[in-house]
Scaffold this active site. Structure first.
Site, short mmCIF file in Angstrom:
data_model
loop_
_atom_site.label_atom_id
_atom_site.label_comp_id
_atom_site.label_asym_id
_atom_site.label_seq_id
_atom_site.Cartn_x
_atom_site.Cartn_y
_atom_site.Cartn_z
CD GLU A 50 51.98 59.05 43.21
OE1 GLU A 50 51.24 60.04 43.02
OE2 GLU A 50 52.75 58.85 44.16
CG ASP A 61 44.46 66.47 44.90
OD1 ASP A 61 45.75 66.32 44.75
OD2 ASP A 61 43.79 65.90 44.95
#
Length: 274
Positions: A50, A61
């Site tokens: 990824e 995040d």
């Protein structure tokens, strides 16, 4: 059509092991170092990569990945730059799947049709766009699928059996199960609960289910790999980059730190079914 992602998960299944999915931020801490890290991942043991698309407001995040995105943006990294990394990677590796992971705003600004064409040309295999719900599939998901890109969807502990079929309807490649509510980098509270969740998802789909968020060590990977078709590791790899920097700049330890950590966790993944 069998994609690189399909082929890799099938290979791992035939070898009776989970796939090891690694996440790194594109362009962190600079383009050349990030390219070297990307190129080193397969040999270190990554099955699927990824590649993060840096964005100024990465809401899903934690601080580690937020800071990586800021470093990449400060170095001038762009969507085109990340695609260029994939193109360069493909000069030597035509089998390892690459999934671009990020947020919709940079793609929307770039132009959806232009982005899909450029991603296909560069050698991207799939997309994870964390802030596009299933209700917005016409925006990017459907065009991407028509172009031959896998569109990987996130499911979470709060995705119930009524919601799950909606989320899975246009998902392809694999399902990414977020092992907790919250942001990247937190700790998994119950591995048994993760196993139960994976089985529940698999009762709704034939796609592989990979588990991410909170997997930090070889031991974590070994345990989670017992329950899942894939183990996703990201924050600890991004943090390995950060810990080697001096005044925000890469050192001769940066690439090796990530490579060695990937190799260590990969060994844990391989022990999962042993």
């Amino acid at each position: 059509m069998t994609t690189r992602i399909d082929a890799r998960f099938a290979q791992c299944k035939a070898e009776n092991r989970p796939a090891f999915v690694t996440y790194v931020m594109g362009g962190d801490p600079d383009l050349a170092t990030s390219q070297a890290i990307l190129n080193a991942l397969p040999q270190a043991g990554a099955d699927v990569i990824e590649l993060g698309l840096p964005f100024s407001d990465p809401m899903a995040d934690g601080v580690v990945i937020q800071m990586a995105a800021q470093r990449a943006l400060a170095q001038g990294q762009t969507l085109l730059g990340v695609l260029g990394m994939v193109e360069e990677f493909r000069r030597k590796d035509d089998t390892t799947p690459i999934v671009m992971m990020g947020y919709y705003n940079p793609i929307y600004s770039f132009g959806v049709e232009r982005f899909i064409a450029a991603a296909r040309e560069a050698g991207v295999d799939g997309l994870i766009i964390v802030d596009l719900p299933a209700e917005e599939d016409d925006e990017l998901c459907i065009p991407a699928l028509k172009a031959g890109l896998n569109f990987i969807r996130l499911t979470t502990p709060t995705t119930d059996d009524r919601r799950l079929p909606v989320v899975l309807e246009n998902t392809s490649g694999f399902v990414y199960y977020v092992s907790m509510t919250g942001i990247t980098g937190a700790a998994i509270k119950s591995r048994a609960a993760v196993g139960e969740a994976v089985q529940r998802i698999k009762s709704h789909t034939d796609l592989p289910v990979a588990v991410g968020f909170g997997i930090k060590t070889a031991e974590d990977a070994e345990e989670i790999g017992k329950y899942s078709d894939g183990v996703v590791v990201g924050t600890v790899l991004v943090d390995a980059v950060a810990k080697t920097l001096v005044d925000g700049k890469a050192t001769d330890k940066t690439v090796a730190a990530v490579r060695d950590l990937v190799a260590d966790i990969a060994a844990g993944v391989m022990r999962a079914r042993g």
